[in-house]
Design a protein around this motif. Structure first.
Motif, PDB file in Angstrom:
ATOM      1  N   THR A 149       0.774  -0.740   0.036  1.00 17.34           N
ATOM      2  CA  THR A 149      -0.122  -0.163  -0.061  1.00 17.34           C
ATOM      3  C   THR A 149       1.218   1.287  -0.072  1.00 17.34           C
ATOM      4  OG1 THR A 149      -1.711  -1.441   1.216  1.00 17.34           O
ATOM      5  CG2 THR A 149      -1.915   1.227   1.609  1.00 17.34           C
ATOM      6  N   VAL A 150       0.917   2.614  -0.734  1.00 17.28           N
ATOM      7  CA  VAL A 150       0.803   3.553  -1.440  1.00 17.28           C
ATOM      8  C   VAL A 150       0.315   4.704  -0.243  1.00 17.28           C
ATOM      9  CG1 VAL A 150       2.126   2.926  -2.358  1.00 17.28           C
ATOM     10  CG2 VAL A 150       0.397   3.914  -3.075  1.00 17.28           C
ATOM     11  N   LEU A 151       0.879   5.403   0.586  1.00 19.54           N
ATOM     12  CA  LEU A 151       0.262   6.702   0.573  1.00 19.54           C
ATOM     13  C   LEU A 151       0.253   7.433  -0.215  1.00 19.54           C
ATOM     14  CD1 LEU A 151      -1.681   8.107   2.085  1.00 19.54           C
ATOM     15  CD2 LEU A 151       0.247   8.448   4.043  1.00 19.54           C
ATOM     16  N   LEU A 152      -0.263   8.696  -1.073  1.00 21.58           N
ATOM     17  CA  LEU A 152      -0.528   9.686  -2.203  1.00 21.58           C
ATOM     18  C   LEU A 152      -1.131  11.144  -0.954  1.00 21.58           C
ATOM     19  CD1 LEU A 152       0.727  11.123  -4.802  1.00 21.58           C
ATOM     20  CD2 LEU A 152      -1.699  10.071  -5.632  1.00 21.58           C
ATOM     21  N   LEU A 153       0.374  11.898  -0.884  1.00 22.42           N
ATOM     22  CA  LEU A 153      -0.336  12.475  -0.599  1.00 22.42           C
ATOM     23  C   LEU A 153       0.303  14.342  -1.617  1.00 22.42           C
ATOM     24  CD1 LEU A 153       1.532  13.190   2.393  1.00 22.42           C
ATOM     25  CD2 LEU A 153      -1.211  13.161   2.528  1.00 22.42           C
ATOM     26  N   PRO A 154      -0.565  15.328  -1.553  1.00 20.55           N
ATOM     27  CA  PRO A 154      -1.726  16.073  -0.879  1.00 20.55           C
ATOM     28  C   PRO A 154      -2.827  15.515  -0.971  1.00 20.55           C
ATOM     29  CG  PRO A 154      -1.861  17.760  -3.073  1.00 20.55           C
ATOM     30  CD  PRO A 154      -0.407  16.719  -2.773  1.00 20.55           C
ATOM     31  N   SER A 155      -3.288  14.202  -2.190  1.00 22.49           N
ATOM     32  CA  SER A 155      -4.856  14.246  -2.357  1.00 22.49           C
ATOM     33  C   SER A 155      -5.117  13.270  -0.972  1.00 22.49           C
ATOM     34  CB  SER A 155      -4.616  12.840  -3.460  1.00 22.49           C
ATOM     35  OG  SER A 155      -4.008  11.598  -3.266  1.00 22.49           O
ATOM     36  N   PHE A 156      -4.442  12.656   0.440  1.00 22.65           N
ATOM     37  CA  PHE A 156      -4.976  11.630   1.188  1.00 22.65           C
ATOM     38  C   PHE A 156      -5.455  10.462   1.079  1.00 22.65           C
ATOM     39  CE2 PHE A 156      -3.976  14.769   4.814  1.00 22.65           C
ATOM     40  CZ  PHE A 156      -3.425  14.184   5.829  1.00 22.65           C
ATOM     41  N   GLN A 157      -5.058  10.587   0.245  1.00 21.57           N
ATOM     42  CA  GLN A 157      -5.788   8.703  -0.714  1.00 21.57           C
ATOM     43  C   GLN A 157      -4.760   7.482  -0.660  1.00 21.57           C
ATOM     44  OE1 GLN A 157      -5.994   8.706  -4.799  1.00 21.57           O
ATOM     45  NE2 GLN A 157      -8.392   8.498  -4.149  1.00 21.57           N
ATOM     46  N   PHE A 158      -4.745   6.201   0.136  1.00 19.61           N
ATOM     47  CA  PHE A 158      -4.251   4.992   0.048  1.00 19.61           C
ATOM     48  C   PHE A 158      -4.255   4.653  -0.893  1.00 19.61           C
ATOM     49  CE2 PHE A 158      -4.635   5.041   5.061  1.00 19.61           C
ATOM     50  CZ  PHE A 158      -3.093   5.118   5.374  1.00 19.61           C
ATOM     51  N   ILE A 159      -3.509   3.612  -1.760  1.00 18.27           N
ATOM     52  CA  ILE A 159      -2.938   3.298  -3.145  1.00 18.27           C
ATOM     53  C   ILE A 159      -3.169   1.938  -3.012  1.00 18.27           C
ATOM     54  CG2 ILE A 159      -2.958   2.830  -5.339  1.00 18.27           C
ATOM     55  CD1 ILE A 159      -2.156   6.453  -5.139  1.00 18.27           C
ATOM     56  N   ASP A 160      -3.476   1.075  -2.785  1.00 23.48           N
ATOM     57  CA  ASP A 160      -3.423  -0.442  -2.459  1.00 23.48           C
ATOM     58  C   ASP A 160      -3.259  -1.762  -3.551  1.00 23.48           C
ATOM     59  OD1 ASP A 160      -4.718  -0.262   0.377  1.00 23.48           O
ATOM     60  OD2 ASP A 160      -6.426  -0.905  -0.028  1.00 23.48           O
ATOM     61  N   ALA A 209      -6.059  -3.695 -11.896  1.00 27.86           N
ATOM     62  CA  ALA A 209      -4.877  -3.320 -10.488  1.00 27.86           C
ATOM     63  C   ALA A 209      -4.299  -2.651  -8.439  1.00 27.86           C
ATOM     64  CB  ALA A 209      -3.447  -4.135 -11.038  1.00 27.86           C
ATOM     65  N   LEU A 210      -4.710  -2.000  -9.167  1.00 28.72           N
ATOM     66  CA  LEU A 210      -4.578  -0.401  -8.277  1.00 28.72           C
ATOM     67  C   LEU A 210      -6.420  -0.192  -7.652  1.00 28.72           C
ATOM     68  CD1 LEU A 210      -2.119   1.622  -9.959  1.00 28.72           C
ATOM     69  CD2 LEU A 210      -2.042  -0.329  -8.231  1.00 28.72           C
ATOM     70  N   THR A 211      -6.410   0.003  -6.364  1.00 34.27           N
ATOM     71  CA  THR A 211      -7.554   0.182  -5.687  1.00 34.27           C
ATOM     72  C   THR A 211      -7.535   1.930  -4.697  1.00 34.27           C
ATOM     73  OG1 THR A 211      -8.711  -1.729  -6.206  1.00 34.27           O
ATOM     74  CG2 THR A 211      -9.851  -0.267  -4.271  1.00 34.27           C
ATOM     75  N   ALA A 212      -7.795   2.055  -4.907  1.00 33.99           N
ATOM     76  CA  ALA A 212      -7.472   3.773  -3.965  1.00 33.99           C
ATOM     77  C   ALA A 212      -8.669   4.238  -2.909  1.00 33.99           C
ATOM     78  CB  ALA A 212      -7.514   5.321  -4.577  1.00 33.99           C
ATOM     79  N   ARG A 213      -8.393   4.294  -2.308  1.00 34.53           N
ATOM     80  CA  ARG A 213      -9.448   4.629  -0.608  1.00 34.53           C
ATOM     81  C   ARG A 213      -8.596   5.486   0.271  1.00 34.53           C
ATOM     82  NH1 ARG A 213      -6.973   2.055   3.544  1.00 34.53           N
ATOM     83  NH2 ARG A 213      -5.567   0.362   3.305  1.00 34.53           N
ATOM     84  N   PRO A 214     -10.102   6.926   0.949  1.00 35.52           N
ATOM     85  CA  PRO A 214      -9.374   8.098   1.299  1.00 35.52           C
ATOM     86  C   PRO A 214      -8.501   7.132   3.021  1.00 35.52           C
ATOM     87  CG  PRO A 214     -11.380   7.818   0.579  1.00 35.52           C
ATOM     88  CD  PRO A 214     -11.038   6.433   0.798  1.00 35.52           C
TER      89      PRO A 214
END
Length: 375
Positions: A149-160, A209-214
């Motif tokens: 999992t990665v965390l992308l900022l400033p979007s504040f999204q986890f991407i699994d 293959a990628l899923t994003a969640r807040p």
């Protein structure tokens, strides 16, 4: 005085003198008409983030924590003389990669087979500015595909489900199409009707293959813990986390690595961000809802009474989460933070966006609501 100490202080003095003569000084900056949506450089720290004021915040803002028992090792010595503000290089997005570890090879992009290597050395690069890349102690999920999992900022999204193989999709469909530190707030992704029709769903929400969640947290505190770069980072990060946790728990704001309740403060260890001679480096990301509450006089908390008529602090961030106001509006980058600073860092900087010791601890950052940056 040892000759080396004298030479070091002379070097720092010369650097500070040079900084005062460069265009970072507000005294020689030339005012210009700001265009709508254009970000400007804040010439002074006060122009970027407010400073605590005892007439407004009380005398507590003048004093370090008196109940702190955690101390740095006796040989924990850092640069206390060089000026900090206005000398960090600007970045557009921040990608934080879950590795489950608190220390890494000296350059995380050299870790063979890692997401960091794939992002840094791959052919697909971000087209929306500089990407800050950090490894972190975010846990690796138990997936059969060995993804993370990665965390992308400033979007504040986890991407699994991120793997080295799909990092080009990560960059093209999430990094490039997401907000940056200098995107006007709120960010609206421009998208053609045809593109939407083909995909069936907004590309910023998912990709093959990628899923994003807040990210559910309202605030993030990032602590450099990479002792392979500097032993002081490895020493300071766990001590600061313990002290931060001590002050967050009574407020109901502490969130551990597996706690995804809405709101609260997530604390992550990250790899080297530069300036380890100013340890400890602390990066604080704040969602827009937190900024708006602070501007309105609130601190993000609501007081109520339980059945025993005792006042308790409740986290009340679900409403803001449901409003979709989930992007980072600010990043406040501090340095030279010590355990005794943690109480006021929580009370004023995390919860209210105010800097307690700007002259000695503020390195820089951005404010998307005010459309100002430190670089």
């Amino acid at each position: 005085m040892h000759p080396k100490d004298s030479a070091y202080k002379m070097t720092a003095t010369l650097k500070n003198f040079y900084y005062k003569l460069t265009p970072t000084s507000s005294s020689i900056s030339v005012p210009k008409l700001k265009k709508p949506g254009e970000f400007t450089k804040a010439p002074t720290s006060d122009a970027l983030f407010p400073t605590t004021d005892p007439t407004v915040d009380g005398d507590d803002c003048l004093h370090d924590c008196s109940s702190c028992t955690i101390k740095y090792p006796s040989k924990f010595v850092i640069d206390e003389t060089e000026e900090l503000y206005g000398h960090v290089k600007g970045w557009s997005t921040h990608l934080i990669v879950g590795t489950g570890k608190t220390d890494w090879v000296r350059d995380v992009a050299d870790e063979k087979g890692s997401i960091m290597e794939a992002v840094d050395k791959g052919d697909v690069k971000p087209d929306n500015g500089k990407l800050m890349l950090s490894a972190s102690n975010i846990p690796i999920p138990d997936h059969s595909d060995h993804s993370t999992t990665v965390l992308l900022l400033p979007s504040f999204q986890f991407i699994d489900h991120v793997t080295p193989a799909n990092t080009p999709d990560l960059i093209k469909n999430f990094v490039n199409k997401g907000p940056t530190n200098t995107s006007s707030f709120p960010f609206v992704q421009e998208q053609s009707v045809d593109e939407s029709a083909e995909s069936g769903i907004p590309p910023t929400l998912s990709a093959p293959a990628l899923t994003a969640r807040p990210c559910p947290h309202k605030y993030l505190i990032l602590l450099c813990s990479q002792k392979t770069r500097d032993a002081r980072c490895g020493q300071s990060a766990p001590l600061l986390r313990r002290e931060l946790e001590r002050h967050l728990r009574p407020l109901g704001l502490y969130r551990d690595l597996h706690d995804e309740r809405p709101g609260g403060v997530g604390i992550y260890f990250i790899s080297h961000v530069g300036g380890h001679k100013f340890s400890a480096n602390v990066m604080i990301y704040r969602k827009a809802s937190a900024v708006k509450e602070a501007e309105g006089g609130g601190d993000g908390q609501s007081k109520t009474e339980d059945s025993n008529n005792q006042q308790v602090m409740l986290d009340v961030n679900k409403a803001q989460e449901e409003e979709g106001n989930g992007e980072a509006a600010q990043c406040i980058w501090l340095a030279r933070i010590r355990p005794e600073d943690c109480e006021n860092v929580i009370r004023y900087t995390v919860l209210q966006g105010k800097v307690v010791k700007p002259g000695s601890q503020l390195r820089g950052g951005f404010d998307r609501c005010k459309e100002v940056v430190s670089w």
